[in-house]
Write a protein that holds these residues in place. Structure first.
Motif, mmCIF file in Angstrom:
data_model
loop_
_atom_site.group_PDB
_atom_site.id
_atom_site.type_symbol
_atom_site.label_atom_id
_atom_site.label_comp_id
_atom_site.label_asym_id
_atom_site.label_seq_id
_atom_site.Cartn_x
_atom_site.Cartn_y
_atom_site.Cartn_z
ATOM 1 N N THR A 295 0.877 -1.319 0.164
ATOM 2 C CA THR A 295 0.082 0.045 -0.017
ATOM 3 C C THR A 295 0.848 1.179 0.104
ATOM 4 O OG1 THR A 295 -1.684 -1.114 1.304
ATOM 5 C CG2 THR A 295 -1.905 1.133 1.315
ATOM 6 N N MET A 296 1.995 1.144 0.843
ATOM 7 C CA MET A 296 2.780 2.321 0.956
ATOM 8 C C MET A 296 3.838 2.339 -0.463
ATOM 9 S SD MET A 296 3.896 4.881 2.454
ATOM 10 C CE MET A 296 3.411 4.806 4.268
ATOM 11 N N LEU A 297 3.949 1.275 -1.057
ATOM 12 C CA LEU A 297 4.878 1.521 -2.295
ATOM 13 C C LEU A 297 3.953 2.181 -3.387
ATOM 14 C CD1 LEU A 297 6.818 -0.055 -4.471
ATOM 15 C CD2 LEU A 297 4.837 -1.402 -4.748
ATOM 16 N N ASN A 298 2.620 2.133 -3.186
ATOM 17 C CA ASN A 298 1.939 2.759 -4.397
ATOM 18 C C ASN A 298 1.843 4.332 -4.017
ATOM 19 O OD1 ASN A 298 0.981 0.692 -6.060
ATOM 20 N ND2 ASN A 298 -0.127 -0.095 -4.466
ATOM 21 N N ALA A 299 1.952 4.429 -2.881
ATOM 22 C CA ALA A 299 1.990 6.145 -2.625
ATOM 23 C C ALA A 299 3.308 6.544 -2.907
ATOM 24 C CB ALA A 299 1.744 6.255 -1.075
ATOM 25 N N ILE A 300 4.199 5.801 -2.583
ATOM 26 C CA ILE A 300 5.875 6.276 -3.163
ATOM 27 C C ILE A 300 5.922 6.289 -4.460
ATOM 28 C CG2 ILE A 300 8.189 5.476 -3.366
ATOM 29 C CD1 ILE A 300 7.757 4.613 -0.222
ATOM 30 N N ILE A 301 5.441 5.515 -5.273
ATOM 31 C CA ILE A 301 5.381 5.589 -6.944
ATOM 32 C C ILE A 301 4.788 6.728 -7.299
ATOM 33 C CG2 ILE A 301 4.740 4.432 -9.099
ATOM 34 C CD1 ILE A 301 4.923 1.534 -7.611
ATOM 35 N N LYS A 302 3.489 6.963 -6.587
ATOM 36 C CA LYS A 302 2.645 7.957 -7.047
ATOM 37 C C LYS A 302 3.337 9.538 -6.834
ATOM 38 C CE LYS A 302 -2.163 10.005 -6.171
ATOM 39 N NZ LYS A 302 -2.472 10.707 -4.970
ATOM 40 N N GLY A 303 3.970 9.689 -5.750
ATOM 41 C CA GLY A 303 4.848 10.576 -5.732
ATOM 42 C C GLY A 303 6.041 10.919 -6.556
ATOM 43 N N ALA A 304 6.768 9.777 -6.776
ATOM 44 C CA ALA A 304 7.938 9.984 -7.673
ATOM 45 C C ALA A 304 7.592 10.123 -9.156
ATOM 46 C CB ALA A 304 8.741 8.358 -7.584
ATOM 47 N N TYR B 205 -1.071 -1.154 8.821
ATOM 48 C CA TYR B 205 -1.788 -0.705 7.824
ATOM 49 C C TYR B 205 -1.225 0.831 7.659
ATOM 50 C CZ TYR B 205 -4.867 0.455 3.736
ATOM 51 O OH TYR B 205 -5.644 0.925 2.667
ATOM 52 N N PRO B 206 -0.882 1.430 6.804
ATOM 53 C CA PRO B 206 -0.414 3.048 6.749
ATOM 54 C C PRO B 206 -1.497 3.768 6.933
ATOM 55 C CG PRO B 206 -0.051 2.095 4.530
ATOM 56 C CD PRO B 206 -0.508 0.921 5.457
ATOM 57 N N SER B 207 -1.370 4.826 7.791
ATOM 58 C CA SER B 207 -2.430 5.999 8.074
ATOM 59 C C SER B 207 -2.552 6.734 7.098
ATOM 60 C CB SER B 207 -2.081 6.545 9.290
ATOM 61 O OG SER B 207 -0.844 7.232 9.142
ATOM 62 N N ASN B 208 -3.489 7.701 6.850
ATOM 63 C CA ASN B 208 -3.514 8.745 5.946
ATOM 64 C C ASN B 208 -2.255 9.605 5.896
ATOM 65 O OD1 ASN B 208 -5.755 7.670 4.623
ATOM 66 N ND2 ASN B 208 -7.028 9.329 5.870
ATOM 67 N N GLU B 209 -1.899 9.991 7.066
ATOM 68 C CA GLU B 209 -0.749 10.845 7.291
ATOM 69 C C GLU B 209 0.558 10.120 6.777
ATOM 70 O OE1 GLU B 209 -2.366 11.002 11.155
ATOM 71 O OE2 GLU B 209 -3.598 11.074 9.346
ATOM 72 N N GLU B 210 0.693 8.993 6.974
ATOM 73 C CA GLU B 210 1.746 8.039 6.776
ATOM 74 C C GLU B 210 1.733 7.980 4.924
ATOM 75 O OE1 GLU B 210 2.452 5.747 10.710
ATOM 76 O OE2 GLU B 210 1.060 4.821 9.375
ATOM 77 N N ILE B 211 0.674 7.773 4.451
ATOM 78 C CA ILE B 211 0.505 7.793 3.239
ATOM 79 C C ILE B 211 1.032 9.226 2.365
ATOM 80 C CG2 ILE B 211 -1.036 7.692 1.333
ATOM 81 C CD1 ILE B 211 -0.771 4.866 1.965
ATOM 82 N N THR B 212 0.784 10.068 3.051
ATOM 83 C CA THR B 212 1.198 11.428 2.542
ATOM 84 C C THR B 212 2.758 11.644 2.815
ATOM 85 O OG1 THR B 212 -0.860 12.380 3.437
ATOM 86 C CG2 THR B 212 1.034 13.918 2.896
ATOM 87 N N LYS B 213 3.195 11.093 3.827
ATOM 88 C CA LYS B 213 4.560 10.925 3.817
ATOM 89 C C LYS B 213 5.413 10.069 2.781
ATOM 90 C CE LYS B 213 5.652 11.897 8.758
ATOM 91 N NZ LYS B 213 5.743 11.231 10.087
ATOM 92 N N GLY B 214 4.568 8.999 2.476
ATOM 93 C CA GLY B 214 5.306 8.137 1.432
ATOM 94 C C GLY B 214 5.232 8.821 0.217
ATOM 95 N N GLU B 215 4.193 9.544 -0.248
ATOM 96 C CA GLU B 215 4.346 10.398 -1.491
ATOM 97 C C GLU B 215 5.632 11.409 -1.373
ATOM 98 O OE1 GLU B 215 0.388 12.100 -1.889
ATOM 99 O OE2 GLU B 215 -0.459 9.901 -2.178
ATOM 100 N N GLU B 216 5.635 11.918 -0.191
ATOM 101 C CA GLU B 216 6.623 12.883 -0.068
ATOM 102 C C GLU B 216 7.935 12.136 -0.272
ATOM 103 O OE1 GLU B 216 6.226 14.872 3.670
ATOM 104 O OE2 GLU B 216 4.300 15.885 3.072
ATOM 105 N N LEU B 217 8.135 10.991 0.166
ATOM 106 C CA LEU B 217 9.681 10.408 0.166
ATOM 107 C C LEU B 217 9.748 10.089 -1.412
ATOM 108 C CD1 LEU B 217 11.844 8.694 1.388
ATOM 109 C CD2 LEU B 217 10.369 6.721 1.463
ATOM 110 N N GLY B 218 8.767 9.642 -2.050
ATOM 111 C CA GLY B 218 8.913 9.368 -3.713
ATOM 112 C C GLY B 218 9.204 10.726 -4.338
#
Ligand SMILES: Cc1cc2nc3c(=O)[nH]c(=O)nc-3n(C[C@H](O)[C@H](O)[C@H](O)COP(=O)(O)O)c2cc1C
Ligand SMILES: [Fe+2]
Ligand SMILES: [Fe+2]
Length: 413
Positions: free
Chosen positions: A274-283, A381-394
């Motif tokens: 789930t977090m992977l997808n957030a990271i790909i989205k950001g990158a 499971y990643p929270s909404n805030e964590e998902i946002t951080k994932g997008e930022e990491l990407g």
């Protein structure tokens, strides 16, 4: 394919190998591999490299000799530039039918001829600067290029033709298709060779990039008209191209990498995914190539190819028994082994109660000279805030990587 002429009195007598075996027992070769061997005929006859009895290669090699009317007993010299059994596995059997052939190798090679094949008689050692006159203008010159990738490796230069028989240096996975020469490759086949060469380099040679650069330096004064490696294309039209490619690859071991990101991920129950997808989205907001590989589903061989050239690397995996998800640990150990250094790196993963994946990540990445972003670890499971951080990491990794200029230019063949 049988006996193909490179120059007067010089022929290719190699073989295409199709096999389900792994190369070196580790690396898949779905497109096969070519074992290139050569003959040089003056008054004396030399064979440069043999083959391994593998997928019919020994028989193909023998047919190549026959096509040139060379009987085994006519062979005066067997030049072994490198003793790895993909090129020398046939030595014991071939010597038994070619009893007059002197094996020519380096001093370190001599010990391996004994160690692998029990052959000690009629072995001649050569060193850098030595030459072997075959008559009729055919003269072989030897230069040691140690640790590309074995310690005993040498190259053989034939004077009248300007052909450099370069052993594994400038080699590649992949079988020949239609022609063995670079200047006869259709446009559509060129990406195939780039892919095969890069993966071969990343798997087999990457650890020895500084030795590759030393070897290229050592050979810089030699008037090379053609490069004939032990695997892959014979560079007849543009030998400079493969040298440039190998310099580019060797520089991937340093800080000169491509503006691309490779993401390696593994997940047991989908939380890390789930977090992977957030990271790909950001990158993906940045217009750069992103290679995504799942472990253990995809073989490390292909992952190494993409990590090697990419300036950006993102690793995501859960904690498993107080440590890192084991298939990721294996891949990370390989990245360390193959000196895949100097990258912009992110790390993320889910855990249940204690965590532990990061401890292994830290231990392995310690020596890597990586520029590592703040790791993103989360419970379940990643929270909404964590998902946002994932997008930022990407985004953050992609932004850093995008600033790097591409190194791929001027290598057409
Ligand atoms: C076999 C196994 C071993 C695990 N070991 C640990 C552990 O030692 N420490 C921990 O914090 N979580 C451990 N977990 C929990 C996982 O890290 C957690 O379920 C995580 O959310 C899995 O992420 P995933 O959905 O991406 O696979 C383990 C889970 C499994 C299935
Ligand atoms: Fe080799
Ligand atoms: Fe080889």
């Amino acid at each position: 394919m049988q006996a193909i002429k490179l120059a007067d009195g010089i022929h290719w007598v190699g073989a295409n190998v199709h096999t389900e075996d792994l190369f070196e027992g580790i690396w898949p070769i779905p497109e096969g591999v070519a074992l290139n061997a050569y003959t040089v005929q003056g008054d004396k006859t030399a064979v440069i490299e043999l083959v391994r009895e593998w997928g019919g290669a020994a028989m193909t090699f023998m047919k190549g000799l026959k096509a040139l009317n060379i009987e085994p007993e006519d062979v005066d010299y067997i030049i072994l530039n490198h003793l790895e059994p993909d090129h020398t596995g046939f030595t014991y059997m071939f010597r038994s039918i070619a009893p007059n052939a002197t094996i020519v190798t380096t001093e370190k090679g001599e010990a391996l001829v004994d160690g692998f094949y029990g052959i000690t008689e009629n072995v001649q050692t050569v060193a850098t600067g030595d030459s072997l006159d075959l008559g009729q203008g055919k003269v072989l010159h030897f230069t040691e290029i140690p640790n590309v990738h074995w310690p005993e490796t040498q190259v053989t230069y034939e004077q009248s033709s300007g052909i450099l028989f370069s052993s594994d240096a400038f080699g590649s996975y992949g079988i020949h298709k239609g022609s063995i020469f670079d200047d006869e490759q259709p446009e559509a086949i060129k990406p195939y060779w780039e892919d095969q060469m890069l993966r071969y380099y990343a798997n087999i040679v990457a650890t020895f990039s500084s030795n590759v650069l030393s070897a290229i330096d050592k050979l810089s004064g030699v008037d090379i008209k053609m490069i004939a490696p032990s695997h892959g294309l014979i560079w007849r039209g543009s030998p400079g191209t493969v040298v440039k490619k190998y310099v580019r690859y060797a520089n991937y071991s340093k800080e000169l990498q491509e503006p691309e990101i490779t993401i390696i991920w593994g997940s047991m129950y989908g939380n890390t995914e789930t977090m992977l997808n957030a990271i790909i989205k950001g990158a993906s907001e940045y217009d750069i190539p992103i290679h995504v590989h799942q472990v253990p589903n995809e073989d490390a061989s292909f992952i190494l190819r993409d990590v090697f050239k990419s300036a950006g690397l993102i690793i995501g995996c859960p904690t498993y028994e107080y440590g890192m998800f084991p298939p990721m640990k294996y891949v990370m150990e390989l990245l360390n082994e193959k000196l895949m250094r100097f990258k912009k790196v992110g790390f993320f993963g889910s855990y249940g109660w204690s965590g532990g994946a990061k401890r292994d990540f830290d231990k392995i990445s310690e020596r890597m000279k990586w520029d590592i972003e703040e790791p993103l670890l989360f419970k379940g499971y990643p929270s909404n805030e964590e998902i946002t951080k994932g997008e930022e990491l990407g985004r953050s990794i992609a932004q850093k990587v995008k600033e790097i200029p591409s190194k791929i230019e001027g290598e057409d063949y």
